[in-house]
Design an enzyme around this catalytic site. Structure first.
Site, PDB file in Angstrom:
ATOM      1  N   ASP A 176       0.846  -1.190   0.000  1.00  0.00           N
ATOM      2  CA  ASP A 176       0.000   0.000   0.000  1.00  0.00           C
ATOM      3  C   ASP A 176       0.887   1.248   0.000  1.00  0.00           C
ATOM      4  O   ASP A 176       1.674   1.446   0.927  1.00  0.00           O
ATOM      5  CB  ASP A 176      -0.871  -0.044   1.270  1.00  0.00           C
ATOM      6  CG  ASP A 176      -2.083   0.853   1.165  1.00  0.00           C
ATOM      7  OD1 ASP A 176      -2.238   1.527   0.126  1.00  0.00           O
ATOM      8  OD2 ASP A 176      -2.869   0.887   2.124  1.00  0.00           O
ATOM      9  N   ASP A 177       0.797   2.064  -1.033  1.00  0.00           N
ATOM     10  CA  ASP A 177       1.544   3.334  -1.090  1.00  0.00           C
ATOM     11  C   ASP A 177       3.070   3.166  -1.181  1.00  0.00           C
ATOM     12  O   ASP A 177       3.799   4.099  -0.875  1.00  0.00           O
ATOM     13  CB  ASP A 177       1.251   4.225   0.143  1.00  0.00           C
ATOM     14  CG  ASP A 177      -0.147   4.822   0.120  1.00  0.00           C
ATOM     15  OD1 ASP A 177      -1.006   4.286  -0.596  1.00  0.00           O
ATOM     16  OD2 ASP A 177      -0.373   5.817   0.825  1.00  0.00           O
ATOM     17  N   CYS A 203      -5.744   4.696  -3.837  1.00  0.00           N
ATOM     18  CA  CYS A 203      -6.122   3.305  -3.549  1.00  0.00           C
ATOM     19  C   CYS A 203      -7.401   2.809  -4.214  1.00  0.00           C
ATOM     20  O   CYS A 203      -7.373   1.870  -5.000  1.00  0.00           O
ATOM     21  CB  CYS A 203      -6.302   3.106  -2.051  1.00  0.00           C
ATOM     22  SG  CYS A 203      -4.937   3.698  -1.071  1.00  0.00           S
ATOM     23  N   LYS A 223      -6.151  -5.499   3.291  1.00  0.00           N
ATOM     24  CA  LYS A 223      -6.984  -4.329   3.008  1.00  0.00           C
ATOM     25  C   LYS A 223      -7.931  -4.541   1.829  1.00  0.00           C
ATOM     26  O   LYS A 223      -7.562  -5.141   0.832  1.00  0.00           O
ATOM     27  CB  LYS A 223      -6.032  -3.162   2.710  1.00  0.00           C
ATOM     28  CG  LYS A 223      -6.663  -1.968   2.003  1.00  0.00           C
ATOM     29  CD  LYS A 223      -5.712  -0.809   1.960  1.00  0.00           C
ATOM     30  CE  LYS A 223      -6.238   0.283   1.040  1.00  0.00           C
ATOM     31  NZ  LYS A 223      -5.490   1.533   1.155  1.00  0.00           N
ATOM     32  N   HIS A 227     -11.006  -1.781   1.033  1.00  0.00           N
ATOM     33  CA  HIS A 227     -11.220  -0.377   0.626  1.00  0.00           C
ATOM     34  C   HIS A 227     -12.021  -0.228  -0.671  1.00  0.00           C
ATOM     35  O   HIS A 227     -11.762   0.675  -1.472  1.00  0.00           O
ATOM     36  CB  HIS A 227      -9.877   0.368   0.493  1.00  0.00           C
ATOM     37  CG  HIS A 227     -10.022   1.847   0.803  1.00  0.00           C
ATOM     38  ND1 HIS A 227      -8.987   2.739   0.681  1.00  0.00           N
ATOM     39  CD2 HIS A 227     -11.108   2.566   1.204  1.00  0.00           C
ATOM     40  CE1 HIS A 227      -9.407   3.952   1.013  1.00  0.00           C
ATOM     41  NE2 HIS A 227     -10.692   3.875   1.333  1.00  0.00           N
ATOM     42  N   HIS A 229       1.414   2.118   4.269  1.00  0.00           N
ATOM     43  CA  HIS A 229       0.561   3.303   4.358  1.00  0.00           C
ATOM     44  C   HIS A 229       0.806   3.969   5.712  1.00  0.00           C
ATOM     45  O   HIS A 229       1.052   3.278   6.691  1.00  0.00           O
ATOM     46  CB  HIS A 229      -0.898   2.841   4.238  1.00  0.00           C
ATOM     47  CG  HIS A 229      -1.868   3.930   3.897  1.00  0.00           C
ATOM     48  ND1 HIS A 229      -2.185   4.935   4.766  1.00  0.00           N
ATOM     49  CD2 HIS A 229      -2.583   4.169   2.764  1.00  0.00           C
ATOM     50  CE1 HIS A 229      -3.067   5.740   4.188  1.00  0.00           C
ATOM     51  NE2 HIS A 229      -3.328   5.305   2.971  1.00  0.00           N
ATOM     52  N   ASP A 255      -0.153  -0.579  -4.944  1.00  0.00           N
ATOM     53  CA  ASP A 255      -1.373  -0.064  -5.589  1.00  0.00           C
ATOM     54  C   ASP A 255      -1.150   1.241  -6.341  1.00  0.00           C
ATOM     55  O   ASP A 255      -1.927   1.600  -7.220  1.00  0.00           O
ATOM     56  CB  ASP A 255      -2.533   0.038  -4.581  1.00  0.00           C
ATOM     57  CG  ASP A 255      -2.213   0.926  -3.384  1.00  0.00           C
ATOM     58  OD1 ASP A 255      -1.049   1.349  -3.220  1.00  0.00           O
ATOM     59  OD2 ASP A 255      -3.150   1.205  -2.606  1.00  0.00           O
ATOM     60  N   HIS A 256      -0.097   1.975  -5.974  1.00  0.00           N
ATOM     61  CA  HIS A 256       0.286   3.207  -6.686  1.00  0.00           C
ATOM     62  C   HIS A 256       1.566   3.714  -6.062  1.00  0.00           C
ATOM     63  O   HIS A 256       2.097   3.077  -5.146  1.00  0.00           O
ATOM     64  CB  HIS A 256      -0.831   4.263  -6.629  1.00  0.00           C
ATOM     65  CG  HIS A 256      -1.326   4.491  -5.236  1.00  0.00           C
ATOM     66  ND1 HIS A 256      -0.593   5.160  -4.298  1.00  0.00           N
ATOM     67  CD2 HIS A 256      -2.455   4.088  -4.619  1.00  0.00           C
ATOM     68  CE1 HIS A 256      -1.257   5.172  -3.162  1.00  0.00           C
ATOM     69  NE2 HIS A 256      -2.380   4.514  -3.317  1.00  0.00           N
ATOM     70  N   LYS A 270       1.878   9.780  -5.294  1.00  0.00           N
ATOM     71  CA  LYS A 270       0.491   9.419  -4.994  1.00  0.00           C
ATOM     72  C   LYS A 270      -0.455  10.606  -5.188  1.00  0.00           C
ATOM     73  O   LYS A 270      -0.149  11.720  -4.782  1.00  0.00           O
ATOM     74  CB  LYS A 270       0.414   8.950  -3.538  1.00  0.00           C
ATOM     75  CG  LYS A 270      -1.001   8.720  -3.048  1.00  0.00           C
ATOM     76  CD  LYS A 270      -1.025   8.224  -1.612  1.00  0.00           C
ATOM     77  CE  LYS A 270      -2.466   7.986  -1.163  1.00  0.00           C
ATOM     78  NZ  LYS A 270      -2.539   7.449   0.205  1.00  0.00           N
TER      79      LYS A 270
END
Ligand SMILES: *[C@@H]1O[C@H](CO)[C@@H](O)[C@H](O)[C@H]1NC(C)=O
Ligand SMILES: *[C@@H]1O[C@H](CO)[C@@H](O)[C@H](O)[C@H]1NC(C)=O
Length: 588
Positions: free
Chosen positions: A45-46, A85, A144, A146, A300, A352-353, A377
């Site tokens: 994540d991130d 996300c 996660k 989301h 994250h 995810d990014h 991001k």
């Protein structure tokens, strides 16, 4: 007599060749059902592309991810369909640009804001998990989600992972965020607290004025309104003080399948809980085909890190957190190995990014590092927000150590996984992902993506054109965020850069870069410096036109109307509003 080990090798070479041939010859209806691999999909994540050793970081230690790349295929131009996300994950699971599923907004909200908001991945979208489950796979999600939870009542679970093809879920239906940790402070919380505090102060001031006026015998008002005003000010103040606690209970909780097991969650415990869940899923399903999506809560903010990793990296809390995530990858791959599943499991690792440049703790960087790439991001088109790690490993089938520079997308996982799993890619809708197998096996030199579109909410910010005959990777930017004046190339002071309005520059003509010569998007080309300028613009404009013709209007899931808190959608494991329980106690 052939030695069993040799026969395995022979079989695998044969499989690789057959798959290669099939991949080239028959795009549809390919039958590889006799040797359908398992899938282990790992998503950070991130995490920035510059945070990983095998992508050029020489001070952060990520030996397990690096090893994965050494034993598999590493993609260097692997792109998320969005730089935040919710839309990126929706595109990943469905193989479609988020504008097609409506997992975008038009009014500034970038991701789902509450677990108890009615928006989410629409029930009529088809995830790869759903297709594989229907083909007999055990499908699990750990971590996660989301992508929403319920539509009309707290228990309809219309957007729940179990309604989208996963037959097992353990993790956060929402997302890790600042409020989940005691030391964190989110923008959302500040936004909610501020009006309450202002209200409290205004009412308190009024009460004070009334009292003063009364005491000075200037205002002939009775005491009663004064008492009321004092009580109101006190309640508003008390409410402002409990906003943080309410958010934690509303969004920071864990579920196992449809039941809440820990509300609020104890963030420091989730890493071991997730690892345990992964182990038991693999042990339970070792004898049948499975797809396991491990969606890390790392890296994250607020960077919840297990104590034994604190202070151990060369890059502060962020580095500690990345190194713990890498360790978790190692643990998971170790379990896979111990269960004897390594050789028939396709492992994938991505983020995810890109990393968040705005995430700062005082003056120290609190978010990821995007290497040589501009932006991060939340930015629609700049490379740093969307170019992420992409690694595939399938021993004996995918060539070890191959590096591919072609443009590929996270959306490509959809058709790749579906077809390898013996499923069929839906034909009743546009799928934007492309099967990666021929490219990874070397059966073709080019990815199927001649054009890729880079959206910010529902607004198109940039388009990429891979001109195959020349090798150029043109990138055309229509809109770019206006950065903070300090010149550091980020939108400090706001959580993420906006996608529309005055804080975005509109470019006429658009900005043009050739990423094959200028991967950092440092020097925009002009008709004077680039003789092909007008030709490129015209070709890209035509491609965008073609793309637009394939879009259908759909309800937007992330607009404020679908993306605000509803009391009746709030999942609660005790009695509302006392949402509290802890059913993971005996677990560890
Ligand atoms: C490695 O990652 C850290 C943490 O994100 C970053 O500060 C550093 O600049 C990176 N180093 C390289 C060589 O990219
Ligand atoms: C899903 O339903 C919405 C209407 O609620 C519709 O606009 C959309 O086209 C449907 N999507 C698919 C893939 O059928």
């Amino acid at each position: 007599m052939i030695h069993p080990r040799r026969s395995c090798l022979l079989f695998r070479s044969w499989l690789a060749v057959t798959l290669g041939v099939l991949a080239v010859r028959t795009v549809d209806g390919r039958d590889v059902s006799g040797f359908r691999p398992n899938f282990l999909l790992l998503m950070a994540d991130d995490l920035g592309i510059g945070d990983i050793g095998c992508y050029g970081n020489d001070t952060i230690r990520t030996p397990h991810i690096d090893r994965l790349a050494q034993d598999g295929v590493r993609l260097t131009q692997h792109l998320a369909a969005a730089s935040v996300c919710t839309p990126s994950r929706a595109a990943f699971l469905t193989g479609r640009y988020p504008v097609r599923s409506g997992m975008v907004s038009s009014d500034g909200l970038r991701v789902l804001q509450w677990t108890a908001a009615p928006g989410g991945l629409p029930p009529n979208e088809t995830t790869f998990a759903k297709i594989l489950r229907d083909r007999g796979y055990a499908t699990g999600l750990v971590g996660k989600w989301h992508l929403g939870l319920s539509c009309a009542s707290a228990s309809d679970h219309c957007h729940h992972p179990l309604s989208h093809g996963f037959d097992h879920f353990f993790g956060m239906p929402f997302s890790m965020m600042a409020d989940c940790a005691r030391w964190g402070l989110s923008e959302k919380r500040v936004r909610l607290e501020r009006p309450l505090r202002w209200g409290a102060q205004a009412v308190a001031l009024a009460a004070l004025t009334l009292t003063a006026g009364k005491l000075a015998r200037l205002l002939p008002v009775p005491w009663r309104p004064v008492t009321w005003a004092v009580a109101l000010a006190a309640s508003l103040w008390a409410a402002s003080c409990s906003v943080g606690t309410l958010i934690v209970h509303a969004d920071c909780f864990l579920m196992r399948n449809r039941g809440i097991t820990e509300q609020p969650m104890r963030p420091a415990r989730t890493a071991p809980l997730m690892l345990r869940e992964v182990s038991s899923f693999l042990a339970r399903n070792r004898a049948r085909p499975f797809l396991l999506f491990v969606s890390f809560l790392h890296c994250h903010t607020p960077l919840v890190t297990t104590e034994s990793f604190l202070g151990t990296s060369a890059h502060g809390l962020y580095g500690d957190n990345v190194e713990e995530m890498d360790w978790m990858v190692g643990q998971i791959l170790g379990t896979l190995d111990a269960e004897g599943l390594t050789s028939n499991t396709l492992v994938y690792f991505t983020s995810d990014h890109g990393g968040s440049l705005e995430a700062q703790d005082g003056n120290s960087q609190y978010g990821g590092w995007n290497g040589i790439y501009k932006g991060g991001k939340g930015m629609g088109g700049w490379e740093g927000g969307i170019r992420v790690p992409g690694i595939f490993r399938w021993p004996g089938v995918l060539p070890a150590g191959r590096v591919i520079h072609e443009p590929t997308s996270l959306m490509d996982v959809f058709p790749t996984v579906v077809q390898l799993g013996g499923g069929e890619v839906p034909r009743d809708r546009v799928i934007d992902g492309r099967d990666l197998l021929p490219l990874m096996l070397g059966a073709t030199q080019h990815s199927d993506h001649e054009f890729l579109l880079h959206y910010c909410e529902k607004f198109l910010h940039a388009t990429r054109w891979h001109q195959r005959d020349s090798g150029a990777i043109w990138k055309v930017h229509y809109r770019t965020p206006v950065f903070h004046p300090d010149g550091a190339g980020a939108c400090y002071g706001r959580g993420v850069c906006p996608c529309s309005g005055d804080s975005v520059a509109h470019h006429h003509p658009p900005l043009l870069f050739d990423l094959s010569r200028d991967p950092s998007e440092a020097r925009a080309l002009t008709p004077d410096t680039e003789p092909l300028f007008h030709q490129v613009m015209a070709r890209v404009a035509r491609a965008v036109e073609d793309h637009r013709r394939t879009l259908r209007p759909v309800p937007l899931q992330l607009n404020a109307r679908e993306n605000s808190w509803r009391a009746w959608l709030q999942p609660c494991c005790g009695t509302f509003p006392l949402c509290w329980c802890d059913r993971e106690t005996d677990a560890l």
